[in-house]
Design a protein around this motif. Structure first.
Motif, mmCIF file in Angstrom:
data_model
loop_
_atom_site.group_PDB
_atom_site.id
_atom_site.type_symbol
_atom_site.label_atom_id
_atom_site.label_comp_id
_atom_site.label_asym_id
_atom_site.label_seq_id
_atom_site.Cartn_x
_atom_site.Cartn_y
_atom_site.Cartn_z
ATOM 1 N N LEU A 15 0.856 -1.172 0.000
ATOM 2 C CA LEU A 15 0.000 0.000 0.000
ATOM 3 C C LEU A 15 0.893 1.223 0.000
ATOM 4 N N ASP A 16 0.318 2.361 -0.232
ATOM 5 C CA ASP A 16 1.001 3.642 -0.115
ATOM 6 C C ASP A 16 0.395 4.347 1.083
ATOM 7 N N ASP A 17 1.244 4.956 1.912
ATOM 8 C CA ASP A 17 0.766 5.527 3.158
ATOM 9 C C ASP A 17 1.479 6.836 3.436
ATOM 10 N N TYR A 18 0.708 7.879 3.702
ATOM 11 C CA TYR A 18 1.247 9.205 4.007
ATOM 12 C C TYR A 18 0.576 9.733 5.272
ATOM 13 N N PRO A 19 0.923 9.141 6.430
ATOM 14 C CA PRO A 19 0.261 9.505 7.679
ATOM 15 C C PRO A 19 0.931 10.693 8.377
ATOM 16 N N LYS A 20 0.277 11.204 9.392
ATOM 17 C CA LYS A 20 0.883 12.238 10.238
ATOM 18 C C LYS A 20 1.988 11.626 11.090
ATOM 19 N N PRO A 22 4.059 7.649 11.763
ATOM 20 C CA PRO A 22 4.221 6.334 11.159
ATOM 21 C C PRO A 22 3.236 5.309 11.718
ATOM 22 N N GLY A 23 2.679 4.527 10.831
ATOM 23 C CA GLY A 23 1.752 3.471 11.219
ATOM 24 C C GLY A 23 1.588 2.476 10.085
ATOM 25 N N PHE A 24 1.095 1.312 10.403
ATOM 26 C CA PHE A 24 0.903 0.253 9.407
ATOM 27 C C PHE A 24 -0.445 -0.385 9.700
ATOM 28 N N ASP A 25 -1.466 0.460 9.770
ATOM 29 C CA ASP A 25 -2.797 0.050 10.219
ATOM 30 C C ASP A 25 -3.427 -1.051 9.377
ATOM 31 N N ASN A 26 -3.105 -1.109 8.100
ATOM 32 C CA ASN A 26 -3.704 -2.111 7.213
ATOM 33 C C ASN A 26 -2.944 -3.435 7.194
ATOM 34 N N HIS A 45 2.597 12.964 6.011
ATOM 35 C CA HIS A 45 1.494 13.822 5.585
ATOM 36 C C HIS A 45 2.021 15.259 5.640
ATOM 37 N N GLN A 46 1.467 16.132 4.869
ATOM 38 C CA GLN A 46 1.962 17.514 4.792
ATOM 39 C C GLN A 46 2.137 18.145 6.173
ATOM 40 N N GLN A 47 1.270 17.851 7.108
ATOM 41 C CA GLN A 47 1.371 18.414 8.453
ATOM 42 C C GLN A 47 2.602 17.913 9.203
ATOM 43 N N SER A 48 3.209 16.842 8.723
ATOM 44 C CA SER A 48 4.370 16.251 9.398
ATOM 45 C C SER A 48 5.679 16.484 8.653
ATOM 46 N N TYR A 49 5.671 17.259 7.578
ATOM 47 C CA TYR A 49 6.905 17.516 6.825
ATOM 48 C C TYR A 49 8.002 17.993 7.787
ATOM 49 N N GLY A 50 9.148 17.327 7.735
ATOM 50 C CA GLY A 50 10.283 17.701 8.564
ATOM 51 C C GLY A 50 10.188 17.211 9.999
ATOM 52 N N LYS A 51 9.060 16.624 10.392
ATOM 53 C CA LYS A 51 8.853 16.172 11.771
ATOM 54 C C LYS A 51 8.527 14.681 11.863
ATOM 55 N N PHE A 52 8.606 13.980 10.752
ATOM 56 C CA PHE A 52 8.302 12.546 10.700
ATOM 57 C C PHE A 52 9.430 11.804 11.411
ATOM 58 N N ASP A 53 9.112 10.915 12.316
ATOM 59 C CA ASP A 53 10.125 10.207 13.091
ATOM 60 C C ASP A 53 10.560 8.947 12.341
ATOM 61 N N GLU A 54 11.754 8.990 11.781
ATOM 62 C CA GLU A 54 12.253 7.882 10.963
ATOM 63 C C GLU A 54 12.532 6.624 11.789
ATOM 64 N N VAL A 79 9.942 15.482 2.784
ATOM 65 C CA VAL A 79 9.446 14.109 2.910
ATOM 66 C C VAL A 79 10.562 13.070 2.911
ATOM 67 N N ALA A 80 11.767 13.444 2.533
ATOM 68 C CA ALA A 80 12.881 12.493 2.480
ATOM 69 C C ALA A 80 13.303 12.064 3.877
#
Length: 103
Positions: A15-20, A22-26, A45-54, A79-80
């Motif tokens: 699947l493709d996932d762009y969450p606020k 990280p999650g793997f709900d499906n 997700h756009q609201q998390s740009y630069g704040k996504f916890d890798e 998003v990188a």
């Protein structure tokens, strides 16, 4: 949307996932299809740009998905992996197998 084409045509489900966050709900539903499961594209997700916890991304997929793909950034879109939180820690984690480690 989930497309089912049949066992003789499908080797892996994704699947493709762009969450606020990280999650793997499906994952449980996809696992029931009896194929290896991965995330074809993941990123914030756009609201998390630069704040996504890798590191959370790695923990989300560890033991479940054989790989994940995360996009690179572009103008006004952080998003990188390298543009988000804990990028170095994630890439240096023993669970992250990068191309240089499999050559």
């Amino acid at each position: 949307m989930l497309y089912i084409h049949g066992d003789k045509y499908v080797d892996m489900v994704a699947l493709d996932d762009y969450p606020k966050t990280p999650g793997f709900d499906n994952y449980p539903a996809l696992l029931k299809l009896g194929k290896p499961v991965t995330d074809g594209e993941v990123g914030p997700h756009q609201q998390s740009y630069g704040k996504f916890d890798e590191l959370a991304v790695l923990e989300t997929y560890k033991g479940k998905a054989p790989y994940f793909l995360q996009w690179h950034s572009w103008t006004n879109a952080k998003v990188a992996i390298v543009d988000n939180l804990h990028a170095k820690e994630m890439m240096n984690d023993a669970a992250a197998i990068t191309l240089d480690r499999i050559r």
